[in-house]
Design a protein around this motif. Structure first.
Motif, PDB file in Angstrom:
ATOM      1  N   GLY A 208       2.808  10.332  -4.854  1.00  0.00           N
ATOM      2  CA  GLY A 208       3.480  11.518  -4.341  1.00  0.00           C
ATOM      3  C   GLY A 208       3.401  11.730  -2.840  1.00  0.00           C
ATOM      4  O   GLY A 208       3.872  12.747  -2.334  1.00  0.00           O
ATOM      5  N   LEU A 209       2.820  10.779  -2.111  1.00  0.00           N
ATOM      6  CA  LEU A 209       2.775  10.904  -0.644  1.00  0.00           C
ATOM      7  C   LEU A 209       4.146  10.527  -0.086  1.00  0.00           C
ATOM      8  O   LEU A 209       4.729   9.518  -0.473  1.00  0.00           O
ATOM      9  CB  LEU A 209       1.702   9.969  -0.074  1.00  0.00           C
ATOM     10  CG  LEU A 209       1.499  10.006   1.445  1.00  0.00           C
ATOM     11  CD1 LEU A 209       0.918  11.350   1.882  1.00  0.00           C
ATOM     12  CD2 LEU A 209       0.563   8.880   1.888  1.00  0.00           C
ATOM     13  N   GLU A 210       4.651  11.351   0.823  1.00  0.00           N
ATOM     14  CA  GLU A 210       5.993  11.096   1.362  1.00  0.00           C
ATOM     15  C   GLU A 210       5.948  10.221   2.605  1.00  0.00           C
ATOM     16  O   GLU A 210       5.115  10.411   3.482  1.00  0.00           O
ATOM     17  CB  GLU A 210       6.688  12.431   1.678  1.00  0.00           C
ATOM     18  CG  GLU A 210       7.237  13.085   0.410  1.00  0.00           C
ATOM     19  CD  GLU A 210       7.829  14.462   0.674  1.00  0.00           C
ATOM     20  OE1 GLU A 210       8.359  14.674   1.780  1.00  0.00           O
ATOM     21  OE2 GLU A 210       7.734  15.317  -0.232  1.00  0.00           O
ATOM     22  N   CYS A 211       6.851   9.270   2.662  1.00  0.00           N
ATOM     23  CA  CYS A 211       7.045   8.391   3.828  1.00  0.00           C
ATOM     24  C   CYS A 211       5.746   7.765   4.348  1.00  0.00           C
ATOM     25  O   CYS A 211       5.476   7.819   5.561  1.00  0.00           O
ATOM     26  CB  CYS A 211       7.723   9.135   4.970  1.00  0.00           C
ATOM     27  SG  CYS A 211       9.285   9.856   4.515  1.00  0.00           S
ATOM     28  N   PRO A 212       4.927   7.188   3.473  1.00  0.00           N
ATOM     29  CA  PRO A 212       3.644   6.663   3.950  1.00  0.00           C
ATOM     30  C   PRO A 212       3.774   5.538   4.982  1.00  0.00           C
ATOM     31  O   PRO A 212       2.992   5.497   5.932  1.00  0.00           O
ATOM     32  CB  PRO A 212       2.962   6.162   2.674  1.00  0.00           C
ATOM     33  CG  PRO A 212       4.034   6.038   1.664  1.00  0.00           C
ATOM     34  CD  PRO A 212       5.102   7.022   2.018  1.00  0.00           C
TER      35      PRO A 212
ATOM     36  N   GLY B  81      -1.838  16.494   5.009  1.00  0.00           N
ATOM     37  CA  GLY B  81      -2.440  17.442   4.073  1.00  0.00           C
ATOM     38  C   GLY B  81      -2.611  16.919   2.658  1.00  0.00           C
ATOM     39  O   GLY B  81      -2.911  17.681   1.739  1.00  0.00           O
ATOM     40  N   PHE B  82      -2.445  15.604   2.476  1.00  0.00           N
ATOM     41  CA  PHE B  82      -2.531  15.015   1.142  1.00  0.00           C
ATOM     42  C   PHE B  82      -3.989  14.937   0.677  1.00  0.00           C
ATOM     43  O   PHE B  82      -4.278  15.073  -0.505  1.00  0.00           O
ATOM     44  CB  PHE B  82      -1.897  13.616   1.187  1.00  0.00           C
ATOM     45  CG  PHE B  82      -1.587  13.039  -0.161  1.00  0.00           C
ATOM     46  CD1 PHE B  82      -0.468  13.444  -0.873  1.00  0.00           C
ATOM     47  CD2 PHE B  82      -2.406  12.061  -0.708  1.00  0.00           C
ATOM     48  CE1 PHE B  82      -0.177  12.902  -2.119  1.00  0.00           C
ATOM     49  CE2 PHE B  82      -2.122  11.518  -1.963  1.00  0.00           C
ATOM     50  CZ  PHE B  82      -1.004  11.937  -2.658  1.00  0.00           C
ATOM     51  N   VAL B  83      -4.881  14.696   1.618  1.00  0.00           N
ATOM     52  CA  VAL B  83      -6.322  14.723   1.352  1.00  0.00           C
ATOM     53  C   VAL B  83      -6.981  15.505   2.486  1.00  0.00           C
ATOM     54  O   VAL B  83      -6.371  15.743   3.524  1.00  0.00           O
ATOM     55  CB  VAL B  83      -6.945  13.296   1.295  1.00  0.00           C
ATOM     56  CG1 VAL B  83      -6.464  12.528   0.084  1.00  0.00           C
ATOM     57  CG2 VAL B  83      -6.656  12.530   2.582  1.00  0.00           C
TER      58      VAL B  83
ATOM     59  N   ILE C  34       0.851  -1.205   0.000  1.00  0.00           N
ATOM     60  CA  ILE C  34       0.000   0.000   0.000  1.00  0.00           C
ATOM     61  C   ILE C  34       0.882   1.248   0.000  1.00  0.00           C
ATOM     62  O   ILE C  34       0.644   2.198  -0.749  1.00  0.00           O
ATOM     63  CB  ILE C  34      -0.944   0.008   1.222  1.00  0.00           C
ATOM     64  CG1 ILE C  34      -1.941  -1.151   1.128  1.00  0.00           C
ATOM     65  CG2 ILE C  34      -1.680   1.344   1.329  1.00  0.00           C
ATOM     66  CD1 ILE C  34      -2.795  -1.349   2.388  1.00  0.00           C
ATOM     67  N   ALA C  35       1.943   1.209   0.822  1.00  0.00           N
ATOM     68  CA  ALA C  35       2.840   2.368   0.916  1.00  0.00           C
ATOM     69  C   ALA C  35       3.481   2.652  -0.438  1.00  0.00           C
ATOM     70  O   ALA C  35       3.604   3.819  -0.850  1.00  0.00           O
ATOM     71  CB  ALA C  35       3.909   2.111   1.976  1.00  0.00           C
ATOM     72  N   ALA C  36       3.864   1.590  -1.141  1.00  0.00           N
ATOM     73  CA  ALA C  36       4.505   1.779  -2.450  1.00  0.00           C
ATOM     74  C   ALA C  36       3.543   2.457  -3.429  1.00  0.00           C
ATOM     75  O   ALA C  36       3.946   3.335  -4.199  1.00  0.00           O
ATOM     76  CB  ALA C  36       4.973   0.436  -3.000  1.00  0.00           C
ATOM     77  N   VAL C  37       2.266   2.061  -3.374  1.00  0.00           N
ATOM     78  CA  VAL C  37       1.265   2.683  -4.246  1.00  0.00           C
ATOM     79  C   VAL C  37       1.130   4.171  -3.918  1.00  0.00           C
ATOM     80  O   VAL C  37       1.143   5.029  -4.804  1.00  0.00           O
ATOM     81  CB  VAL C  37      -0.107   1.970  -4.089  1.00  0.00           C
ATOM     82  CG1 VAL C  37      -1.221   2.792  -4.726  1.00  0.00           C
ATOM     83  CG2 VAL C  37      -0.048   0.575  -4.706  1.00  0.00           C
ATOM     84  N   LEU C  38       1.013   4.492  -2.625  1.00  0.00           N
ATOM     85  CA  LEU C  38       0.794   5.884  -2.228  1.00  0.00           C
ATOM     86  C   LEU C  38       2.013   6.743  -2.540  1.00  0.00           C
ATOM     87  O   LEU C  38       1.884   7.925  -2.863  1.00  0.00           O
ATOM     88  CB  LEU C  38       0.436   5.955  -0.735  1.00  0.00           C
ATOM     89  CG  LEU C  38      -0.877   5.240  -0.363  1.00  0.00           C
ATOM     90  CD1 LEU C  38      -1.115   5.313   1.133  1.00  0.00           C
ATOM     91  CD2 LEU C  38      -2.065   5.840  -1.118  1.00  0.00           C
TER      92      LEU C  38
ATOM     93  N   TYR D  10      -2.982   9.243   8.173  1.00  0.00           N
ATOM     94  CA  TYR D  10      -1.713   9.900   7.856  1.00  0.00           C
ATOM     95  C   TYR D  10      -1.866  10.820   6.639  1.00  0.00           C
ATOM     96  O   TYR D  10      -1.284  11.905   6.586  1.00  0.00           O
ATOM     97  CB  TYR D  10      -0.618   8.850   7.601  1.00  0.00           C
ATOM     98  CG  TYR D  10       0.694   9.457   7.164  1.00  0.00           C
ATOM     99  CD1 TYR D  10       1.430  10.269   8.033  1.00  0.00           C
ATOM    100  CD2 TYR D  10       1.179   9.258   5.875  1.00  0.00           C
ATOM    101  CE1 TYR D  10       2.609  10.856   7.633  1.00  0.00           C
ATOM    102  CE2 TYR D  10       2.368   9.832   5.461  1.00  0.00           C
ATOM    103  CZ  TYR D  10       3.080  10.629   6.336  1.00  0.00           C
ATOM    104  OH  TYR D  10       4.253  11.209   5.929  1.00  0.00           O
ATOM    105  N   MET D  11      -2.675  10.387   5.672  1.00  0.00           N
ATOM    106  CA  MET D  11      -2.896  11.216   4.485  1.00  0.00           C
ATOM    107  C   MET D  11      -3.597  12.519   4.844  1.00  0.00           C
ATOM    108  O   MET D  11      -3.322  13.568   4.250  1.00  0.00           O
ATOM    109  CB  MET D  11      -3.709  10.431   3.445  1.00  0.00           C
ATOM    110  CG  MET D  11      -2.908   9.287   2.829  1.00  0.00           C
ATOM    111  SD  MET D  11      -3.969   8.102   1.956  1.00  0.00           S
ATOM    112  CE  MET D  11      -4.049   8.897   0.348  1.00  0.00           C
ATOM    113  N   VAL D  12      -4.494  12.465   5.826  1.00  0.00           N
ATOM    114  CA  VAL D  12      -5.151  13.687   6.296  1.00  0.00           C
ATOM    115  C   VAL D  12      -4.151  14.548   7.057  1.00  0.00           C
ATOM    116  O   VAL D  12      -4.003  15.745   6.786  1.00  0.00           O
ATOM    117  CB  VAL D  12      -6.363  13.361   7.205  1.00  0.00           C
ATOM    118  CG1 VAL D  12      -6.969  14.645   7.770  1.00  0.00           C
ATOM    119  CG2 VAL D  12      -7.417  12.574   6.429  1.00  0.00           C
ATOM    120  N   ASP D  13      -3.426  13.908   7.991  1.00  0.00           N
ATOM    121  CA  ASP D  13      -2.468  14.642   8.831  1.00  0.00           C
ATOM    122  C   ASP D  13      -1.413  15.371   7.991  1.00  0.00           C
ATOM    123  O   ASP D  13      -0.961  16.455   8.352  1.00  0.00           O
ATOM    124  CB  ASP D  13      -1.749  13.687   9.800  1.00  0.00           C
ATOM    125  CG  ASP D  13      -2.690  13.162  10.873  1.00  0.00           C
ATOM    126  OD1 ASP D  13      -3.838  13.646  10.934  1.00  0.00           O
ATOM    127  OD2 ASP D  13      -2.277  12.260  11.632  1.00  0.00           O
TER     128      ASP D  13
END
Ligand code: MN
Ligand code: MN
Ligand code: MN
Length: 272
Positions: free
Chosen positions: A111-115, A141-143, A103-107, A136-139
């Motif tokens: 462009g999400l950093e260090c998922p 600011g990605f979404v 999942i981390a590799a997909v994110l 984490y994506m919310v925290d």
């Protein structure tokens, strides 16, 4: 006496500390309790006092898949110190970690950093799942919201909806039985199966050595218990019941509050 044989604590995705759950169960007149956290028994180590009115048995909820569908098998009355259950936990943990890495590799590609590190930091027990990535994506600011994270990236059919490579149904049942436990097919209403497919699942479960069906679950309609009882009888299974409690205030899964087992049925605890 009430029995609740399917509950969660903060050792997996529940809200209460294990001791809080035990105390709350005793206060609800529950006399027989199993804590069935997802793929872990860590909650049991945190319990210091079991009220005299309560009998606590070893439990776990193991994930598996059958014909591509995620299925949950509850292990009850297991020996918490057995090698078999420790093997099960190690294997399931590895499967979770591999999935989290994918999942981390997909994110990361989006462009999400260090998922992976970000999600791990939000998972208290190190068992990273999609909700941790969403938070984490919310925290970061990605979404804007967790629902947006699921709608665009993590939900069904989206790139981050990576299937887990769980152990087979047979392996999961074998782990439970080898740890002196009883293997229970959890919440049969929750898989969204047609009647005939559910019948096939229960048949596959029984022929793989499964022993009981969760005929009464907090997450199902009370009227379904009779149907599931008939299914259990057809396949020679005994019957279990549990709220699938995760947190206070969840209306469909209150601790100890669900319908009774249909009268005259063979309860799972009769052989314990
Ligand atoms: Mn859960
Ligand atoms: Mn479940
Ligand atoms: Mn559960």
């Amino acid at each position: 006496m009430y029995a609740d044989l399917h509950t969660h604590t903060r050792a997996s995705d529940g809200a209460l500390m294990p001791q809080q759950l035990v105390d709350a169960a005793a206060n609800c007149d529950i006399g027989l309790l199993a804590i069935t956290d997802h793929d872990t028994i860590a909650g049991y180590e945190q319990i210091t006092v079991v009220p005299e009115s309560l009998h606590l048995v070893g439990g776990i909820e193991l994930s598996t898949s059958w014909q591509g569908i995620g299925i949950h098998i509850v292990g009850l009355n297991i020996d918490l110190a057995s090698d078999a259950i420790l093997d099960a936990i190690a294997c399931q943990g590895q499967a979770r970690r591999q999935r989290a890495e994918k999942i981390a590799a997909v994110l990361e590609r989006f462009g999400l950093e260090c998922p992976l590190q970000g999600a791990q930091g939000l998972a208290s027990d190190g068992n990273v799942g999609r909700p941790h990535f969403a938070r984490y994506m919310v925290d970061s600011g990605f979404v804007r919201s967790e629902s947006e994270a699921f709608r665009k990236y993590l939900g069904a059919g989206k790139p981050g909806d990576i299937k887990n490579c769980w152990a087979s149904l047979e392996a999961v049942i074998d782990w439970i039985r080898s740890s002196s436990g009883t293997a229970v097919l959890a919440h049969p209403a929750k898989y969204g199966l047609t009647r005939s497919r559910l019948h096939n699942l229960v048949a596959a479960f029984a022929s793989a050595g499964g022993q009981a069906l969760e005929v009464v679950s907090g997450s199902q309609l009370p009227a379904q218990a009779r149907d599931f009882a008939n299914l259990a009888i057809t396949h020679g299974l005994s019957m279990s019941c549990g709220s699938d409690f995760h947190q206070p205030g969840q209306p469909w899964a209150r601790l100890g509050h669900f319908g009774a087992l249909p009268a005259g049925m063979r309860a799972v605890w009769e052989n314990w």
